[in-house]
Scaffold this active site. Structure first.
Site, PDB file in Angstrom:
ATOM      1  N   HIS A  67      12.888  -3.035  -0.563  1.00 28.23           N
ATOM      2  CA  HIS A  67      12.149  -2.515  -1.795  1.00 28.23           C
ATOM      3  C   HIS A  67      12.867  -1.457  -2.454  1.00 28.23           C
ATOM      4  O   HIS A  67      13.510  -0.607  -2.127  1.00 28.23           O
ATOM      5  CB  HIS A  67      10.675  -1.856  -1.363  1.00 28.23           C
ATOM      6  CG  HIS A  67       9.725  -1.625  -2.532  1.00 28.23           C
ATOM      7  ND1 HIS A  67       9.858  -0.402  -3.145  1.00 28.23           N
ATOM      8  CD2 HIS A  67       8.773  -2.239  -2.850  1.00 28.23           C
ATOM      9  CE1 HIS A  67       8.640  -0.213  -3.925  1.00 28.23           C
ATOM     10  NE2 HIS A  67       8.129  -1.504  -3.914  1.00 28.23           N
TER      11      HIS A  67
ATOM     12  N   TRP B 154       0.942  -1.063   0.054  1.00 25.93           N
ATOM     13  CA  TRP B 154       0.207   0.095   0.044  1.00 25.93           C
ATOM     14  C   TRP B 154       0.798   1.090   0.151  1.00 25.93           C
ATOM     15  O   TRP B 154       0.277   2.454   0.073  1.00 25.93           O
ATOM     16  CB  TRP B 154      -0.911   0.209   1.329  1.00 25.93           C
ATOM     17  CG  TRP B 154      -2.023  -0.816   1.122  1.00 25.93           C
ATOM     18  CD1 TRP B 154      -2.186  -2.012   0.292  1.00 25.93           C
ATOM     19  CD2 TRP B 154      -2.994  -1.182   2.133  1.00 25.93           C
ATOM     20  NE1 TRP B 154      -3.500  -2.829   0.513  1.00 25.93           N
ATOM     21  CE2 TRP B 154      -3.996  -2.205   1.510  1.00 25.93           C
ATOM     22  CE3 TRP B 154      -3.468  -0.614   3.264  1.00 25.93           C
ATOM     23  CZ2 TRP B 154      -5.103  -2.667   2.456  1.00 25.93           C
ATOM     24  CZ3 TRP B 154      -4.630  -0.974   4.012  1.00 25.93           C
ATOM     25  CH2 TRP B 154      -5.336  -1.954   3.569  1.00 25.93           C
ATOM     26  N   LYS B 155       2.290   1.076   0.250  1.00 30.36           N
ATOM     27  CA  LYS B 155       3.010   2.245   0.021  1.00 30.36           C
ATOM     28  C   LYS B 155       2.521   3.377   1.344  1.00 30.36           C
ATOM     29  O   LYS B 155       2.072   2.796   2.311  1.00 30.36           O
ATOM     30  CB  LYS B 155       3.268   2.681  -1.338  1.00 30.36           C
ATOM     31  CG  LYS B 155       3.592   1.889  -2.318  1.00 30.36           C
ATOM     32  CD  LYS B 155       4.006   2.427  -3.652  1.00 30.36           C
ATOM     33  CE  LYS B 155       4.115   1.483  -4.732  1.00 30.36           C
ATOM     34  NZ  LYS B 155       5.151   1.593  -5.649  1.00 30.36           N
TER      35      LYS B 155
ATOM     36  N   GLY C 119       1.632  -2.822  -6.401  1.00 31.63           N
ATOM     37  CA  GLY C 119       1.407  -1.723  -5.698  1.00 31.63           C
ATOM     38  C   GLY C 119      -0.140  -1.109  -5.963  1.00 31.63           C
ATOM     39  O   GLY C 119      -0.787  -1.171  -5.252  1.00 31.63           O
ATOM     40  N   GLY C 120       0.162  -0.311  -6.998  1.00 35.51           N
ATOM     41  CA  GLY C 120      -1.100   0.525  -7.354  1.00 35.51           C
ATOM     42  C   GLY C 120      -2.381  -0.220  -7.140  1.00 35.51           C
ATOM     43  O   GLY C 120      -3.567   0.179  -6.653  1.00 35.51           O
TER      44      GLY C 120
END
Ligand code: PEP
Length: 258
Positions: A98, A14-15, A237-238
């Site tokens: 990462h 989710w960063k 990610g996105g």
């Protein structure tokens, strides 16, 4: 025939997105939608959301990860959290190395190795990220970079110590750019990673190692990626920030694995 130890894993990163309310809503939707007999599902939330998300997914198939940890157990390290602290917050996994941490926060192969040591000591499942930049790929240095990063992180341990480790191949040029590695490019890199790990820790270790692909994985490319024999899942990610797209990725369609 793939190794039965290699249960597919779909992990969401989710960063630095979502407030607590949105995190809980998304986590609950994922907990409700994750199938009983599908891949292992992991979500790596911002550190602030770990405890509320842990409560939201309790009793479900979804596992919780942090996006980073410090290598010391405790101490005067302002702004950092330790492996045992994230475990205490409800994590069973942690993402290490990462490329955004390597690029913006001075992460090196040496610090990844130290963090891996502390994550293993805390009983966390480490997801160790490796991958080349566009310049490195264009300069034909992809394999050399993978070799250096894997050796830097994984050497000096015995294969049994690394039994829980998952490697994520994330070509930097594909992260957040909408440019995905083709299934053939990903397979080539994954096979190289597996061979490198065989050299480091033996054939049995490499045959059982799960290697995830990361870099603009979306609902419309996951099926083709997961058809490659050395891809054991994805780090997303996105497309992990919305329940519908992440659940479609979790429910990927690929040839059955033995
Ligand atoms: C990631 O954050 O690890 C990642 C692969 O991001 P994205 O899927 O957005 O490229």
């Amino acid at each position: 025939m793939s190794n039965p130890l290699r249960r597919p894993m779909i992990a969401g990163n989710w960063k630095m997105y979502h407030d607590l309310a949105a995190s809980v809503t998304l986590a609950k939707a994922l907990a409700a939608g994750t199938p009983e007999n599908g891949p292992e599902v992991v979500i790596a939330t911002p550190a602030t959301a770990l405890t509320v998300v842990a409560a939201a997914i309790k009793g479900s198939k979804v596992k919780l990860a942090a996006q980073n940890c410090h290598w010391e157990k405790e101490g005067a390290f302002t702004g950092e959290v330790s492996a045992s602290q994230i475990k205490d917050a409800g994590c069973s996994a942690v993402v290490l190395g990462h490329s955004e941490r390597r690029q913006y926060f001075g992460e090196t192969d040496e610090t990844v190795k130290k963090k891996l040591t502390s994550a293993l000591a805390a009983g966390l499942l480490p997801i160790v990220c490796v991958g080349e930049t566009l310049a490195e790929r264009e300069d034909n240095r992809t394999f050399k970079v993978l070799d250096t990063q894997l050796t830097g992180a994984l050497s000096g341990f015995g294969p049994s110590q690394l039994a829980s480790v998952v490697v994520a191949y994330e070509p930097v040029w594909a992260i957040g750019t909408g440019k995905t590695a083709t299934p053939a490019q990903a397979q080539e890199a994954h096979l190289y990673i597996r061979k490198t790990c065989a050299r480091l820790h033996g054939e049995a270790f490499a045959a059982g190692l799960r290697i995830l692909y990361g870099g603009s994985v979306k609902p419309d490319n996951i099926d083709a990626l997961m058809s490659e024999p050395d891809l054991d899942g994805a780090l997303v990610g996105g497309a992990s920030l919305k329940a519908d797209s992440f659940l479609r990725i979790i429910n990927f369609k690929a040839p059955a694995r033995a």
